[in-house]
Scaffold this active site. Structure first.
Site, PDB file in Angstrom:
ATOM      1  N   SER A  51       0.813  -1.223   0.000  1.00 38.79           N
ATOM      2  CA  SER A  51       0.000   0.000   0.000  1.00 38.79           C
ATOM      3  C   SER A  51       0.844   1.270   0.000  1.00 38.79           C
ATOM      4  O   SER A  51       1.733   1.439   0.851  1.00 38.79           O
ATOM      5  CB  SER A  51      -0.887  -0.011   1.250  1.00 38.79           C
ATOM      6  OG  SER A  51      -1.297   1.292   1.575  1.00 38.79           O
ATOM      7  N   GLY A  52       0.510   2.189  -0.897  1.00 37.29           N
ATOM      8  CA  GLY A  52       1.205   3.472  -0.917  1.00 37.29           C
ATOM      9  C   GLY A  52       0.929   4.255   0.355  1.00 37.29           C
ATOM     10  O   GLY A  52       1.831   4.871   0.930  1.00 37.29           O
ATOM     11  N   LEU A  53      -0.317   4.193   0.814  1.00 39.92           N
ATOM     12  CA  LEU A  53      -0.684   4.918   2.032  1.00 39.92           C
ATOM     13  C   LEU A  53       0.101   4.373   3.227  1.00 39.92           C
ATOM     14  O   LEU A  53       0.698   5.132   3.999  1.00 39.92           O
ATOM     15  CB  LEU A  53      -2.199   4.767   2.286  1.00 39.92           C
ATOM     16  CG  LEU A  53      -2.699   5.345   3.611  1.00 39.92           C
ATOM     17  CD1 LEU A  53      -2.538   6.855   3.638  1.00 39.92           C
ATOM     18  CD2 LEU A  53      -4.159   4.959   3.852  1.00 39.92           C
ATOM     19  N   ASP A  63       0.996  10.375   1.748  1.00 37.52           N
ATOM     20  CA  ASP A  63       0.730   9.523   0.585  1.00 37.52           C
ATOM     21  C   ASP A  63       0.537  10.441  -0.623  1.00 37.52           C
ATOM     22  O   ASP A  63      -0.552  10.549  -1.173  1.00 37.52           O
ATOM     23  CB  ASP A  63      -0.529   8.691   0.872  1.00 37.52           C
ATOM     24  CG  ASP A  63      -0.840   7.703  -0.251  1.00 37.52           C
ATOM     25  OD1 ASP A  63       0.053   7.425  -1.067  1.00 37.52           O
ATOM     26  OD2 ASP A  63      -1.993   7.231  -0.309  1.00 37.52           O
ATOM     27  N   ASP A  90       1.119  -1.166  -4.930  1.00 38.02           N
ATOM     28  CA  ASP A  90       0.316   0.008  -5.250  1.00 38.02           C
ATOM     29  C   ASP A  90       1.296   0.999  -5.888  1.00 38.02           C
ATOM     30  O   ASP A  90       2.019   1.709  -5.190  1.00 38.02           O
ATOM     31  CB  ASP A  90      -0.268   0.545  -3.940  1.00 38.02           C
ATOM     32  CG  ASP A  90      -0.931   1.887  -4.102  1.00 38.02           C
ATOM     33  OD1 ASP A  90      -1.061   2.358  -5.253  1.00 38.02           O
ATOM     34  OD2 ASP A  90      -1.325   2.468  -3.069  1.00 38.02           O
ATOM     35  N   ASP A  92       0.798   3.677  -7.543  1.00 38.00           N
ATOM     36  CA  ASP A  92       0.260   5.028  -7.756  1.00 38.00           C
ATOM     37  C   ASP A  92       0.066   5.267  -9.263  1.00 38.00           C
ATOM     38  O   ASP A  92      -0.501   4.444  -9.948  1.00 38.00           O
ATOM     39  CB  ASP A  92       1.176   6.084  -7.126  1.00 38.00           C
ATOM     40  CG  ASP A  92       1.169   6.004  -5.599  1.00 38.00           C
ATOM     41  OD1 ASP A  92       0.242   5.380  -5.056  1.00 38.00           O
ATOM     42  OD2 ASP A  92       2.077   6.549  -4.966  1.00 38.00           O
ATOM     43  N   GLU A 119      -2.887   3.724 -11.181  1.00 40.98           N
ATOM     44  CA  GLU A 119      -4.162   4.444 -11.093  1.00 40.98           C
ATOM     45  C   GLU A 119      -4.180   5.612 -12.065  1.00 40.98           C
ATOM     46  O   GLU A 119      -3.129   6.219 -12.335  1.00 40.98           O
ATOM     47  CB  GLU A 119      -4.435   4.894  -9.661  1.00 40.98           C
ATOM     48  CG  GLU A 119      -3.457   5.917  -9.105  1.00 40.98           C
ATOM     49  CD  GLU A 119      -3.581   6.094  -7.590  1.00 40.98           C
ATOM     50  OE1 GLU A 119      -3.496   5.078  -6.862  1.00 40.98           O
ATOM     51  OE2 GLU A 119      -3.751   7.233  -7.147  1.00 40.98           O
ATOM     52  N   LYS A 125       0.396  12.174  -7.110  1.00 34.37           N
ATOM     53  CA  LYS A 125      -0.985  11.865  -6.728  1.00 34.37           C
ATOM     54  C   LYS A 125      -1.254  12.286  -5.274  1.00 34.37           C
ATOM     55  O   LYS A 125      -0.336  12.623  -4.526  1.00 34.37           O
ATOM     56  CB  LYS A 125      -1.271  10.379  -6.914  1.00 34.37           C
ATOM     57  CG  LYS A 125      -0.349   9.385  -6.235  1.00 34.37           C
ATOM     58  CD  LYS A 125      -0.420   9.268  -4.729  1.00 34.37           C
ATOM     59  CE  LYS A 125      -1.738   8.862  -4.141  1.00 34.37           C
ATOM     60  NZ  LYS A 125      -1.959   7.418  -4.181  1.00 34.37           N
ATOM     61  N   ASN A 127      -3.805  10.892  -1.909  1.00 39.21           N
ATOM     62  CA  ASN A 127      -4.633   9.755  -1.510  1.00 39.21           C
ATOM     63  C   ASN A 127      -6.082   9.997  -1.915  1.00 39.21           C
ATOM     64  O   ASN A 127      -6.608  11.105  -1.794  1.00 39.21           O
ATOM     65  CB  ASN A 127      -4.535   9.521   0.002  1.00 39.21           C
ATOM     66  CG  ASN A 127      -5.292   8.275   0.406  1.00 39.21           C
ATOM     67  OD1 ASN A 127      -6.485   8.326   0.677  1.00 39.21           O
ATOM     68  ND2 ASN A 127      -4.610   7.149   0.407  1.00 39.21           N
ATOM     69  N   SER A 128      -6.736   8.931  -2.346  1.00 40.80           N
ATOM     70  CA  SER A 128      -8.082   9.040  -2.909  1.00 40.80           C
ATOM     71  C   SER A 128      -9.108   9.589  -1.928  1.00 40.80           C
ATOM     72  O   SER A 128     -10.139  10.129  -2.337  1.00 40.80           O
ATOM     73  CB  SER A 128      -8.555   7.656  -3.369  1.00 40.80           C
ATOM     74  OG  SER A 128      -7.639   7.131  -4.284  1.00 40.80           O
ATOM     75  N   ARG A 164      -6.367   0.758 -12.295  1.00 41.96           N
ATOM     76  CA  ARG A 164      -7.302   1.268 -11.268  1.00 41.96           C
ATOM     77  C   ARG A 164      -7.944   2.553 -11.773  1.00 41.96           C
ATOM     78  O   ARG A 164      -7.233   3.480 -12.157  1.00 41.96           O
ATOM     79  CB  ARG A 164      -6.513   1.521  -9.996  1.00 41.96           C
ATOM     80  CG  ARG A 164      -7.151   2.463  -8.994  1.00 41.96           C
ATOM     81  CD  ARG A 164      -6.336   2.433  -7.717  1.00 41.96           C
ATOM     82  NE  ARG A 164      -6.654   3.493  -6.797  1.00 41.96           N
ATOM     83  CZ  ARG A 164      -6.107   3.622  -5.593  1.00 41.96           C
ATOM     84  NH1 ARG A 164      -5.214   2.733  -5.176  1.00 41.96           N
ATOM     85  NH2 ARG A 164      -6.435   4.615  -4.799  1.00 41.96           N
ATOM     86  N   HIS A 195     -12.371   1.945  -7.621  1.00 41.27           N
ATOM     87  CA  HIS A 195     -12.310   2.498  -6.267  1.00 41.27           C
ATOM     88  C   HIS A 195     -13.519   3.371  -6.002  1.00 41.27           C
ATOM     89  O   HIS A 195     -14.039   4.044  -6.913  1.00 41.27           O
ATOM     90  CB  HIS A 195     -11.018   3.305  -6.096  1.00 41.27           C
ATOM     91  CG  HIS A 195     -10.568   3.361  -4.667  1.00 41.27           C
ATOM     92  ND1 HIS A 195     -11.144   2.644  -3.660  1.00 41.27           N
ATOM     93  CD2 HIS A 195      -9.562   4.076  -4.078  1.00 41.27           C
ATOM     94  CE1 HIS A 195     -10.542   2.890  -2.520  1.00 41.27           C
ATOM     95  NE2 HIS A 195      -9.565   3.764  -2.752  1.00 41.27           N
TER      96      HIS A 195
HETATM   97  C1  SPV Z   1      -3.420   2.547  -0.687  1.00 37.95           C
HETATM   98  O1  SPV Z   1      -3.541   1.648   0.135  1.00 37.95           O
HETATM   99  O2  SPV Z   1      -2.451   3.293  -0.724  1.00 37.95           O
HETATM  100  C2  SPV Z   1      -4.464   2.763  -1.694  1.00 37.95           C
HETATM  101  C3  SPV Z   1      -5.830   2.493  -1.345  1.00 37.95           C
HETATM  102  O3  SPV Z   1      -4.141   3.233  -2.743  1.00 37.95           O
HETATM  103  S1  SPV Z   1      -6.493   3.984  -0.833  1.00 37.95           S
HETATM  104  O4  SPV Z   1      -5.782   4.449   0.307  1.00 37.95           O
HETATM  105  O5  SPV Z   1      -7.902   3.682  -0.531  1.00 37.95           O
HETATM  106  O6  SPV Z   1      -6.416   4.920  -1.936  1.00 37.95           O
HETATM  107 MG    MG Z   2      -2.393   4.139  -2.746  1.00 35.81          MG
END
Ligand code: SPV
Ligand code: MG
Length: 545
Positions: A51-53, A63, A90, A92, A119, A125, A127-128, A164, A195
């Site tokens: 996970s990027g986050l 993130d 992930d 990104d 994505e 980027k 975070n979503s 994504r 997502h």
């Molecule tokens: C992550 O886990 O970094 C994701 C999922 O990309 S989210 O945080 O929901 O974007």
């Molecule tokens: Mg991410």
């Protein structure tokens, strides 16, 4: 690794591909470092989400591509080493355009990462779940080009590329989501991640109602955790990313326990709630290292032991009221510490001490202790006998009341096999007046640059000053090849001549060895050591005289 096993186990990329294509539930569990990757595997998950986050949070940054892609790659490498699970990174936006994606894919494959998720946003980027509506989406064609570039680059045909779409996140709705997912599937994506930030499954369910491609779908139910997996299964989704529950667990646990510790300053406030240190060692597989050390490090023959005889009181008057002479201070530390440090500098790690007088005062950490409780009526041989079981492998025996330069010990350690002693050839210059000196007679030549074989003829009270060729300084090496014989000699004395064992000194042992036909090598030095027999000696040493 067993090569047959390597052949029969599919590659991690293949495993991930199979998992995503299978109709059974697959959960990709978030991990953010080697340890969490390992714990996720032990917990029973079959794949990991890099996970990027979570990785950025664990690194202490946002993130938002604040960690560089090579920072992330390094974390992934630790994860891939610590766990055998397939990892989906992930990735990104791919950290740039199609060209950056190509290099990313090559580097991931080199590190056994099974796949990458890209994505359709812009670099850098966000975070979503942050300002979703403001998120800018990439152009469809440009992003589809990235997917094609990734697929064209991968060396392993099983490497997984997940596309994504953030259409719902950016508020563009179902039609845009479908249009994008379709374009990405046609560009070659192995899986589509749709997502959504809704608190229910409406985005996802409406998407699935219209999704007709065979390309599987994966979702990230962070914002709709109450929706049962079964309902998504019914809708045709079997792949789920648990995207951040590991890092959130870490955060909560650390906040709770560090808070308790800061408040109470009491380790017991958390002691029973946290993993043991042994558990850390297990996770690090310390056992494997121990086994390998046996295979690859020098064998125990190389392990030399030290034994310091420090049972006697000594003639130190007031100074030894509450401690033996070995514990008297010389230049900032007890005399015995000088020995211990000298031994350790030469790699002698296992050190034993025979204590007697005021034994409770001799308590340096990390040493093995033996007690001669009859110290007042017995001599050195009896002290040595108390530590007879310790005599194993190469052993250096040292009087506790001498100090010596490192080179003497070093030369003794490299003086070949067998038994050897260090002899001061400059003994006459020491101007000692002690009634008892360990004088010796040696024969042979001891020329450091020529012939060096010199052996002991006799030692101790049997030697007069006139005939002496040197003075034994109180350092004796018993080689691994002789140690059992010496132990046997001590046992024999104990049984047949107990009074000799009780009262005898080490020169007597040396004489017995010579009489028995054993060769005792004599290594000659010229000064560079000191006796500390009495208060006068100590004061002289303290004054540097
Ligand atoms: C992550 O886990 O970094 C994701 C999922 O990309 S989210 O945080 O929901 O974007
Ligand atoms: Mg991410």
């Amino acid at each position: 690794m067993d090569s047959r096993k390597a052949e029969s186990t599919p590659s991690r990329a293949r495993q991930l591909k199979d998992l995503l294509q299978s109709k059974d539930v697959t959960v990709l569990m978030e991990a953010h470092n080697g340890l969490s990757a390992k714990l996720a595997e032990e917990a029973g998950f079959s794949a990991l989400w890099g996970s990027g986050l979570a990785i950025s949070a664990a690194l202490g940054v946002r993130d938002a591509n604040e960690a560089s892609w090579t920072d992330v790659l390094q974390v992934l490498e630790f994860m891939a080493d610590a766990s055998s699970l397939p990892i989906l990174l992930d990735g990104d936006t791919g950290y740039g355009n199609f060209n950056n994606v190509r290099r990313l894919v090559r580097k991931l494959e080199q590190r056994q990462v099974a796949g990458v998720c890209l994505e359709d946003k812009l670099f850098p980027k966000t975070n979503s779940f942050i300002d979703g509506e403001k998120q800018v989406l990439a152009q469809v064609d440009e992003f589809a080009g990235k997917i094609r570039a990734a697929k064209d680059t991968q060396a392993d045909s099983d490497f997984v590329v997940v596309a994504r779409t953030e259409a719902f996140i950016a508020g563009w709705g179902l039609e845009e989501a479908l249009l994008r997912a379709t374009a990405y599937a046609e560009a070659g994506a192995d899986c589509i991640l749709v997502h959504s930030k809704r608190k229910d499954s409406q985005d996802i369910m409406s998407f699935m109602e219209h999704w007709t491609y065979a390309t599987p779908v994966v979702i990230v139910p962070t914002k709709y955790p109450t929706e049962p997996i079964a309902s998504f299964m019914e809708a045709g989704i079997s792949n789920f990313i648990f995207a951040n529950q590991a890092i959130r667990s870490v955060i909560t646990t650390l906040q709770t326990n560090l808070g308790k510790l800061a408040k109470t300053r009491d380790l017991m406030a958390v002691e029973h709630d946290i993993a043991t240190v042994d558990e850390i060692f297990r996770l690090q597989d310390v056992q494997e290292l121990k086994r390998s050390e046996k295979l690859y490090l020098p064998t125990p023959e190389g392990d030399v032991r030290g034994l310091i005889l420090a049972a006697t009181q000594g003639d130190f008057g007031e100074l030894v009221q509450d401690k033996p002479k070995a514990m008297l201070f010389l230049h900032g530390k007890p005399i015995i510490s000088w020995h211990v440090e000298a031994f350790r500098r030469q790699g002698v790690k296992k050190i034993g001490v025979v204590r007697g007088f005021k034994k409770e005062a001799v308590k340096l950490a990390g040493l093995d202790y033996f007690d001669n409780d009859e110290f007042a009526d017995t001599g050195e041989l009896f002290s040595l006998y108390q530590a007879r079981d310790y005599l194993q492998g190469d052993t250096i025996i040292a009087y506790g009341d001498i100090i010596f330069d490192d080179f003497i010990l070093q030369r003794l350690l490299t003086h070949g096999e067998g038994i050897s002693i260090a002899v001061d050839a400059a003994w006459k210059m020491r101007k000692r007046t002690d009634p008892v000196r360990d004088l010796v007679v040696t024969e042979g030549l001891d020329d450091p640059i020529g012939e060096t074989h010199c052996t002991l003829v006799k030692a101790g009270s049997a030697v007069s000053a006139e005939e002496a060729s040197g003075e034994w300084i109180g350092l004796l090496r018993l080689g691994a090849d002789k140690i059992e014989m010496v132990r046997g000699l001590l046992e024999k004395l104990a049984q047949e001549e107990p009074e000799v064992l009780r009262k005898g000194d080490l020169p007597q042992l040396l004489n017995r060895l010579v009489d028995a036909g054993e060769e005792v090598g004599a290594l000659h030095i010229y000064g560079h050591w000191r006796d500390l027999d009495d208060q006068k000696d100590l004061l002289a040493a303290r004054a540097g005289r």
